[in-house]
Design a protein around this motif. Structure first.
Motif, PDB file in Angstrom:
ATOM      1  N   ARG A   1       0.808  -1.217   0.000  1.00  9.67           N
ATOM      2  CA  ARG A   1       0.000   0.000   0.000  1.00  9.67           C
ATOM      3  C   ARG A   1       0.842   1.269   0.000  1.00  9.67           C
ATOM      4  N   SER A   2       1.932   1.281   0.751  1.00  5.57           N
ATOM      5  CA  SER A   2       2.712   2.517   0.858  1.00  5.57           C
ATOM      6  C   SER A   2       3.714   2.696  -0.283  1.00  5.57           C
ATOM      7  N   ARG A   3       4.316   1.612  -0.753  1.00  2.00           N
ATOM      8  CA  ARG A   3       5.355   1.716  -1.774  1.00  2.00           C
ATOM      9  C   ARG A   3       4.937   1.164  -3.132  1.00  2.00           C
ATOM     10  N   GLY A   4       3.810   0.453  -3.166  1.00  2.00           N
ATOM     11  CA  GLY A   4       3.355  -0.124  -4.424  1.00  2.00           C
ATOM     12  C   GLY A   4       4.206  -1.282  -4.908  1.00  2.00           C
ATOM     13  N   VAL A   5       4.844  -1.977  -3.971  1.00  2.00           N
ATOM     14  CA  VAL A   5       5.692  -3.113  -4.340  1.00  2.00           C
ATOM     15  C   VAL A   5       5.214  -4.369  -3.613  1.00  2.00           C
TER      16      VAL A   5
ATOM     17  N   THR B   1      -5.674  -3.720  -3.001  1.00  2.00           N
ATOM     18  CA  THR B   1      -4.371  -3.091  -3.150  1.00  2.00           C
ATOM     19  C   THR B   1      -3.795  -3.355  -4.532  1.00  2.00           C
ATOM     20  N   PHE B   2      -3.934  -4.588  -5.017  1.00  2.00           N
ATOM     21  CA  PHE B   2      -3.464  -4.894  -6.361  1.00  2.00           C
ATOM     22  C   PHE B   2      -4.171  -4.010  -7.384  1.00  2.00           C
TER      23      PHE B   2
ATOM     24  N   THR C   1       1.304  -2.104 -10.215  1.00  2.00           N
ATOM     25  CA  THR C   1       1.197  -1.959 -11.661  1.00  2.00           C
ATOM     26  C   THR C   1       1.690  -3.179 -12.432  1.00  2.00           C
ATOM     27  N   ASP C   2       2.401  -4.076 -11.804  1.00  2.00           N
ATOM     28  CA  ASP C   2       2.920  -5.272 -12.468  1.00  2.00           C
ATOM     29  C   ASP C   2       1.782  -6.277 -12.649  1.00  2.00           C
ATOM     30  N   GLU C   3       1.186  -6.266 -13.834  1.00  2.00           N
ATOM     31  CA  GLU C   3       0.007  -7.092 -14.100  1.00  2.00           C
ATOM     32  C   GLU C   3       0.285  -8.590 -13.970  1.00  2.00           C
TER      33      GLU C   3
ATOM     34  N   GLY D   1      -1.645 -11.094 -11.252  1.00  2.00           N
ATOM     35  CA  GLY D   1      -2.436 -12.265 -11.618  1.00  2.00           C
ATOM     36  C   GLY D   1      -1.970 -13.527 -10.935  1.00  2.00           C
ATOM     37  N   ASP D   2      -0.679 -13.775 -10.987  1.00  2.00           N
ATOM     38  CA  ASP D   2      -0.131 -15.000 -10.411  1.00  2.00           C
ATOM     39  C   ASP D   2      -0.299 -15.036  -8.897  1.00  2.00           C
ATOM     40  N   LEU D   3       0.096 -13.972  -8.229  1.00  2.00           N
ATOM     41  CA  LEU D   3       0.042 -13.962  -6.765  1.00  2.00           C
ATOM     42  C   LEU D   3      -1.385 -13.972  -6.245  1.00  2.00           C
ATOM     43  N   LEU D   4      -2.271 -13.257  -6.899  1.00  2.00           N
ATOM     44  CA  LEU D   4      -3.655 -13.220  -6.435  1.00  2.00           C
ATOM     45  C   LEU D   4      -4.323 -14.580  -6.596  1.00  2.00           C
ATOM     46  N   VAL D   5      -4.057 -15.254  -7.690  1.00  2.00           N
ATOM     47  CA  VAL D   5      -4.612 -16.599  -7.901  1.00  2.00           C
ATOM     48  C   VAL D   5      -4.072 -17.549  -6.849  1.00  2.00           C
ATOM     49  N   ARG D   6      -2.756 -17.504  -6.625  1.00  2.00           N
ATOM     50  CA  ARG D   6      -2.153 -18.387  -5.621  1.00  2.00           C
ATOM     51  C   ARG D   6      -2.680 -18.085  -4.227  1.00  2.00           C
TER      52      ARG D   6
END
Length: 104
Positions: free
Chosen positions: A22-26, A70-71, A76-78, A82-87
């Motif tokens: 949330r704070s750094r977008g990473v 947050t995603f 911004t890394d699409e 996708g991968d992390l949210l699915v997992r």
């Protein structure tokens, strides 16, 4: 690790990962992957149990919801999204369903 240690580690990792998103977008890949691994281990340990703690269930639901939002707004890394949210979704559902949602 035992069940209590895994639950504590999951909670700690949630408190590390989400604020950085949330704070750094990473996305802290190492910590996020460790979180997913801990969730998988906890699923295997609690597979034969009918009940998990309300606090753990709430933390999992809250974390998934916040990561999803947050995603959408900060990351911004699409491909990573996708991968992390699915997992994360799969591990959350497996843990909440006692491992019967998907094969591990």
């Amino acid at each position: 690790m035992n069940q209590k240690e895994l639950e504590d580690r999951i909670k700690k990792l949630m408190h590390i990962v989400l604020p950085q998103m949330r704070s750094r977008g990473v996305v802290l890949q190492k910590e996020f992957n460790e979180l997913l691994d801990c969730m998988e281990q906890l699923t295997k340990l609690s597979k034969d149990q009918e009940v998990i703690s309300k606090r753990l269930a709430f933390n999992l639901f809250f974390f998934y919801t916040k990561v999803n939002m947050t995603f959408e707004y900060y990351i911004t890394d699409e491909e990573a999204k996708g991968d992390l949210l699915v997992r994360l979704y799969e591990q959350t559902m497996n843990l909440l369903s006692g491992g019967s949602y998907l094969e591990l």
